[in-house]
Design a protein around this motif. Structure first.
Motif, PDB file in Angstrom:
ATOM      1  N   SER A 312     -31.187   0.292  16.920  1.00  0.00           N
ATOM      2  CA  SER A 312     -31.041  -0.133  18.062  1.00  0.00           C
ATOM      3  C   SER A 312     -28.939  -0.378  17.421  1.00  0.00           C
ATOM      4  O   SER A 312     -28.969  -1.179  16.298  1.00  0.00           O
ATOM      5  CB  SER A 312     -31.255  -0.428  19.369  1.00  0.00           C
ATOM      6  OG  SER A 312     -31.575  -1.714  18.408  1.00  0.00           O
ATOM      7  N   THR A 313     -28.479   0.115  18.817  1.00  0.00           N
ATOM      8  CA  THR A 313     -27.092  -0.511  18.168  1.00  0.00           C
ATOM      9  C   THR A 313     -26.740  -1.980  19.435  1.00  0.00           C
ATOM     10  O   THR A 313     -27.953  -1.888  20.714  1.00  0.00           O
ATOM     11  CB  THR A 313     -26.088   0.412  18.498  1.00  0.00           C
ATOM     12  OG1 THR A 313     -26.652   0.828  19.815  1.00  0.00           O
ATOM     13  CG2 THR A 313     -26.333   1.477  18.244  1.00  0.00           C
ATOM     14  N   PRO A 318     -28.660   5.160  21.888  1.00  0.00           N
ATOM     15  CA  PRO A 318     -27.528   6.209  22.256  1.00  0.00           C
ATOM     16  C   PRO A 318     -28.459   7.642  22.389  1.00  0.00           C
ATOM     17  O   PRO A 318     -28.300   8.562  22.833  1.00  0.00           O
ATOM     18  CB  PRO A 318     -25.905   6.503  21.237  1.00  0.00           C
ATOM     19  CG  PRO A 318     -26.536   4.633  20.434  1.00  0.00           C
ATOM     20  CD  PRO A 318     -27.441   4.721  20.597  1.00  0.00           C
ATOM     21  N   LEU A 319     -29.521   8.085  21.618  1.00  0.00           N
ATOM     22  CA  LEU A 319     -29.887   8.638  20.776  1.00  0.00           C
ATOM     23  C   LEU A 319     -30.949   8.912  22.079  1.00  0.00           C
ATOM     24  O   LEU A 319     -31.772  10.098  22.417  1.00  0.00           O
ATOM     25  CB  LEU A 319     -30.030   9.487  19.379  1.00  0.00           C
ATOM     26  CG  LEU A 319     -29.554   9.007  18.730  1.00  0.00           C
ATOM     27  CD1 LEU A 319     -30.302   9.509  17.648  1.00  0.00           C
ATOM     28  CD2 LEU A 319     -28.516  11.051  19.355  1.00  0.00           C
ATOM     29  N   GLY A 320     -31.594   7.730  22.551  1.00  0.00           N
ATOM     30  CA  GLY A 320     -32.956   7.532  24.363  1.00  0.00           C
ATOM     31  C   GLY A 320     -33.632   7.391  23.582  1.00  0.00           C
ATOM     32  O   GLY A 320     -35.005   7.961  23.565  1.00  0.00           O
ATOM     33  N   ASP A 324     -36.846   2.852  15.495  1.00  0.00           N
ATOM     34  CA  ASP A 324     -37.668   1.884  14.283  1.00  0.00           C
ATOM     35  C   ASP A 324     -38.220   1.077  13.950  1.00  0.00           C
ATOM     36  O   ASP A 324     -37.590  -0.095  13.982  1.00  0.00           O
ATOM     37  CB  ASP A 324     -37.414   2.747  12.577  1.00  0.00           C
ATOM     38  CG  ASP A 324     -37.280   4.629  12.853  1.00  0.00           C
ATOM     39  OD1 ASP A 324     -38.088   4.911  13.387  1.00  0.00           O
ATOM     40  OD2 ASP A 324     -36.671   4.814  12.062  1.00  0.00           O
ATOM     41  N   THR A 325     -39.879   0.530  13.246  1.00  0.00           N
ATOM     42  CA  THR A 325     -40.252  -0.428  13.441  1.00  0.00           C
ATOM     43  C   THR A 325     -40.136  -1.146  11.468  1.00  0.00           C
ATOM     44  O   THR A 325     -39.266   0.105  10.890  1.00  0.00           O
ATOM     45  CB  THR A 325     -41.565  -0.741  13.598  1.00  0.00           C
ATOM     46  OG1 THR A 325     -42.969  -0.200  12.744  1.00  0.00           O
ATOM     47  CG2 THR A 325     -42.365  -0.109  14.493  1.00  0.00           C
ATOM     48  N   TYR A 326     -40.188  -1.821  11.268  1.00  0.00           N
ATOM     49  CA  TYR A 326     -40.056  -2.597  10.266  1.00  0.00           C
ATOM     50  C   TYR A 326     -40.310  -1.556   8.647  1.00  0.00           C
ATOM     51  O   TYR A 326     -39.188  -1.161   7.984  1.00  0.00           O
ATOM     52  CB  TYR A 326     -40.142  -3.786   9.430  1.00  0.00           C
ATOM     53  CG  TYR A 326     -40.501  -4.034   8.228  1.00  0.00           C
ATOM     54  CD1 TYR A 326     -39.010  -4.003   7.336  1.00  0.00           C
ATOM     55  CD2 TYR A 326     -41.800  -4.658   7.684  1.00  0.00           C
ATOM     56  CE1 TYR A 326     -38.952  -4.769   6.111  1.00  0.00           C
ATOM     57  CE2 TYR A 326     -42.169  -5.002   6.345  1.00  0.00           C
ATOM     58  CZ  TYR A 326     -40.252  -5.267   5.495  1.00  0.00           C
ATOM     59  OH  TYR A 326     -40.250  -5.395   4.347  1.00  0.00           O
ATOM     60  N   LYS A 327     -41.435  -1.132   9.079  1.00  0.00           N
ATOM     61  CA  LYS A 327     -42.407  -0.506   7.740  1.00  0.00           C
ATOM     62  C   LYS A 327     -42.201   1.496   8.232  1.00  0.00           C
ATOM     63  O   LYS A 327     -42.855   1.757   7.037  1.00  0.00           O
ATOM     64  CB  LYS A 327     -43.738  -0.517   7.586  1.00  0.00           C
ATOM     65  CG  LYS A 327     -43.814  -2.150   7.058  1.00  0.00           C
ATOM     66  CD  LYS A 327     -45.361  -2.572   6.366  1.00  0.00           C
ATOM     67  CE  LYS A 327     -45.228  -3.702   5.238  1.00  0.00           C
ATOM     68  NZ  LYS A 327     -46.587  -3.685   4.808  1.00  0.00           N
ATOM     69  N   TRP A 767     -24.777   6.893  16.727  1.00  0.00           N
ATOM     70  CA  TRP A 767     -25.646   7.412  17.249  1.00  0.00           C
ATOM     71  C   TRP A 767     -26.666   6.520  17.496  1.00  0.00           C
ATOM     72  O   TRP A 767     -28.022   6.154  17.411  1.00  0.00           O
ATOM     73  CB  TRP A 767     -25.799   8.448  16.694  1.00  0.00           C
ATOM     74  CG  TRP A 767     -26.238   8.851  15.564  1.00  0.00           C
ATOM     75  CD1 TRP A 767     -27.043   8.665  14.071  1.00  0.00           C
ATOM     76  CD2 TRP A 767     -25.048   9.452  14.198  1.00  0.00           C
ATOM     77  NE1 TRP A 767     -26.609   8.497  12.991  1.00  0.00           N
ATOM     78  CE2 TRP A 767     -25.622   9.133  13.485  1.00  0.00           C
ATOM     79  CE3 TRP A 767     -23.948  10.113  15.028  1.00  0.00           C
ATOM     80  CZ2 TRP A 767     -24.601   9.319  12.234  1.00  0.00           C
ATOM     81  CZ3 TRP A 767     -22.916  10.465  13.858  1.00  0.00           C
ATOM     82  CH2 TRP A 767     -23.353  10.161  12.411  1.00  0.00           C
ATOM     83  N   GLY A 768     -26.270   5.519  16.495  1.00  0.00           N
ATOM     84  CA  GLY A 768     -27.048   3.875  15.993  1.00  0.00           C
ATOM     85  C   GLY A 768     -27.355   3.611  14.201  1.00  0.00           C
ATOM     86  O   GLY A 768     -26.130   4.034  14.423  1.00  0.00           O
TER      87      GLY A 768
END
Length: 788
Positions: A312-313, A318-320, A324-327, A767-768
């Protein structure tokens, strides 16, 4: 009875060695010069003398009493209970580390083995004020004393000079970082602007491989671990002509699955490391005055692991879609990576009159790699990015050096480098970028399932560098030595660049979302061309004072530079003027000391101040990549290394602190003055204990750990917190059993045993963010067998 006790290996005096008459209470110890004096009765006829010193084999000698003063000298042979001598080639000749006025650290072959090290990145974790990482196999980063370069395009040369067997590599993607059959890795901290010269403003990493020997032997190693890790390595040495010609061959194959799972099964099939390669070397000694070493290598990466996830930012997503998680991540474009490297060198050494040595080094290197990946790392189709980068260079160095034990010593020579570098970046926008483009460009776009627009940069850099260098030392007194060195470098670089845009057409008109990032610049038939010329004098001066035979202090001034360069990534400047950046200069002031109290302890340290002019930096926010020179950058720092051997315990401790900031740095309308440098942790600390346990008369258990702390560091010049590298401590360990003759070994190893995670690197996009996570816990089993 009097005499001197010295080391058999090099004649150094031993301080505190015990000299005793066995069976009596008579005895003494040696002084600072290794000398002893012992009164003995003249009526004993013969005496049984015993000489002892921890870390050395005891000496038992029968001497006759003659009734007059008698001189008896003893040379002691070391055993495995002392710290080994460390050799370094910081002044382009091999010397003992403790005698060289350079802040240097050496990772020996035994260090590499006892820590289960498999790459240069791992090998350098214990170096004070140094940080390494690699977000893809072809992009290692080396930061020394807070000085590093952004590595994101082929126009940037490394701030830390990279050498393999005296051969220079200007960029990390051409630097083969797989370690096997290595004699040692040297790290020289601070500018080395005389003898190494080119691009050494941060320091030097010098990998030195083993030289063939006149013997027949070999080794086979097998390694298995989690994440599908399998590694096979072997080496073979043979004497082809007795005492004249020897051959050494090494080979390696590595397989490992990615630790980030791609939920797209097709993409996940590409998410692994597969590497194979080999090296060969010939050593020819036709007579006592001539030595020739020819080396050649080949390596191929078939695939490379993905280390990135979508993040995320600061303002959200921004992409809604959630970060992601770490893995795990999900990509709609498989991340593919391929690399091929080959090259070789010939080093010829000739002994001249009066102990001088003439050295010639001729080398050629070639590296070609390709990467294509999902730029957004989501199930959406937003952007993709590909890069093909190639490097070819030819270098020739000739130097003459004098013996180091003279009153006046010197090293001087000529250096030539011809380098051709090319890059092709392909940046594509796809359908799911269009909703975001409306916000960024404040205009309406349609929706097209097959929408693709692309900016393709094509760059070629031709570079020639010629240098003359001379460094000398003069022994002013028996304890004070003055050193001075100068290097003149003439460097010419030419850039040929063109960037076509491919538009998606709607009713005969281009959609044009790609215009937010790039403009048309030049063409294949008429590229944008520019050149730079640098004629620069760099050098150093130092004073080193020998406090006693076991302690030395030095003051040193160094001036280094890195030549002008080019931004070869996607450009939004239709004039092309922003593709060029100026050379950078650094002045470094350093006070250091080196001490070795006895054969079991060593303590080295340094404090320094660095003043930088025009440091080259990239502002990398997605594909808005711009280049600028920071007018002034400076900072202080300190570092310390302590090694001790006590009975069966060896302990290596190192630490460093550094504070580097931009003092004056305007980038367009943005002021980065006061920000910390990228890849510049405020502190590093390392502890590496090793303990040996005898298992009867034949076997030995070796237990070791490697604990490394790296302070917080930023991954960009804007000090963006979301992608910053947090402070982290990594714990590695190894337990191995082997016979005392060293014939074989079986070891269990673990890396990052606490499963600590941190962000290696990150990119900021509209976008992130792309976030490259550190490796999780790795465990494995290592086995090797030696053939004598």
């Amino acid at each position: 009875m009097k005499g001197k006790v010295t080391r058999a290996e090099n004649g150094e005096p031993l301080v505190g060695a015990a000299v005793e008459i066995k069976g009596t209470s008579r005895g003494t110890i040696t002084d600072l010069k290794g000398q002893y004096e012992l009164r003995v009765p003249n009526n004993l006829g013969e005496l049984n003398i015993e000489v002892k010193f921890i870390g050395f084999k005891d000496i038992h000698k029968t001497v006759k009493v003659t009734g007059v003063n008698t001189q008896y000298d003893f040379q002691m042979v070391s055993n495995d209970l002392q710290l080994p001598d460390v050799v370094v080639s910081a002044r382009r000749v091999e010397e003992f580390l403790q005698k060289v006025p350079v802040a240097a650290s050496v990772v020996s072959s035994s260090d590499i083995e006892r820590r289960s090290v498999y790459s240069t990145i791992e090998a350098l974790n214990n170096i004070p004020n140094m940080m390494t990482d690699s977000w893809v196999a072809s992009q290692p980063t080396f930061s020394i004393r807070g000085l590093a370069s952004n590595f994101d395009n082929v126009g940037f040369e490394s701030t830390v000079a990279l050498y393999i067997d005296d051969v220079y590599f200007s960029r990390g993607f051409g630097f083969n970082s797989t370690l096997f059959d290595i004699a040692r890795v040297e790290v020289l901290r601070g500018p080395q602007g005389t003898l190494f010269g080119k691009n050494t403003v941060g320091g030097v990493v010098n990998v030195i491989s083993e030289t063939p020997e006149f013997a027949n032997n070999g080794q086979v190693e097998v390694n298995f671990g989690n994440y599908g890790f399998a590694q096979f390595r072997g080496k073979y040495n043979t004497e082809l002509i007795k005492n004249k010609l020897a051959l050494r061959l090494t080979g390696a194959f590595t397989h490992r699955n990615g630790y980030i799972t791609d939920l797209n099964s097709v993409s996940n099939g590409y998410n692994k490391t597969i590497f194979g390669g080999g090296r060969g070397s010939l050593y020819y000694k036709p007579n006592d005055k001539t030595r020739v070493t020819a080396r050649f290598y080949y390596g191929q990466d078939v695939k490379g692991e993905n280390t990135f996830v979508y993040g995320s930012t600061e303002d959200g997503n921004p992409l809604g879609i959630p970060a992601d998680t770490y893995k795990s991540t999900t990509s709609d474009v498989p991340n593919t990576f391929e690399r091929q490297q080959f090259g070789g060198s010939v080093k010829a050494e000739f002994d001249l009159k009066q102990g001088r040595t003439l050295t010639s080094i001729t080398a050629y290197n070639n590296s070609d790699d390709f990467y294509l990946g999902d730029n957004d790392l989501t199930k959406l189709s937003v952007s993709s990015w590909g890069r093909n980068q190639k490097l070819q260079n030819f270098s020739q160095e000739i130097r003459v050096s004098s013996p180091r034990d003279q009153k006046l010593t010197y090293v001087g020579g000529l250096y030539f480098l011809n380098e051709q570098v090319s890059g092709k970046d392909t940046f594509s926008l796809t359908k799911d970028f269009l909703p975001l483009a409306e916000k960024l460009m404040e205009k309406k776009f349609g929706r097209y399932n097959d929408y693709v627009e692309t900016a393709t940069t094509n760059s070629k850099i031709s570079s020639q560098s010629i240098a003359m260098f001379l460094s000398g030392g003069y022994k002013v007194t028996s304890k004070l030595t003055a050193n001075i060195g100068l290097r003149f470098t003439a460097e010419n670089k030419k850039l040929s660049y063109y960037q076509p845009l491919t538009y998606f057409m709607d009713k005969g008109k281009p959609v044009g979302a790609i215009d937010y990032y790039a403009v048309e610049l030049g063409s294949k038939s008429d590229p944008y061309e520019t050149s730079t010329i640098d004629n620069v004098l760099s050098g150093e001066a130092s004073l080193n004072y020998e406090v006693n035979p076991f302690a030395m202090a030095y003051l040193k001034y160094s001036r280094g530079f890195k030549g002008a360069g080019f931004n070869t990534s996607v450009s939004g400047d239709e004039t092309g003027a922003s593709l060029v950046f100026k050379p950078e200069y650094v002045n470094s002031y350093e006070f250091g000391f080196k001490s070795k109290f006895n054969e079991r302890t060593r303590l080295n340290g340094a404090i320094f101040y660095v003043d930088y002019k025009n440091k080259q930096e990239i502002l990398d926010q997605g594909y808005k990549i711009e280049v600028a020179n920071a007018a002034r950058t400076s900072g202080f720092g300190a570092e310390l290394e302590f090694n001790i051997m006590y009975k069966r315990l060896r302990l290596d401790i190192s630490g460093g602190v550094v504070g580097m900031r931009y003092r004056e740095f305007m980038f367009g309308e943005d002021d980065y003055s006061g920000n910390k440098l990228l890849k510049a942790p405020n502190a590093t600390f390392s502890v590496a204990p090793q303990y040996n346990v005898d298992l009867g008369d034949k076997y030995r258990l070796v237990l070791g750990a490697n604990i490394n702390y790296t302070g917080k560091a930023y991954n960009d010049i804007s000090n963006y917190e979301v992608i910053a590298r947090k402070a982290a401590t990594i714990v590695n360990a190894r337990a191995g059993i082997m016979p005392k003759n060293g014939k074989w070994s079986i070891a269990l190893w673990g890396k990052n045993l606490t499963n600590t995670r941190y962000i290696q690197h990150g990119f900021e996009y509209e976008w992130g963010n792309q976030i490259s996570w550190s490796r999780p816990t790795y465990v494995g089993l290592e086995m090797y067998l030696n053939f004598f």
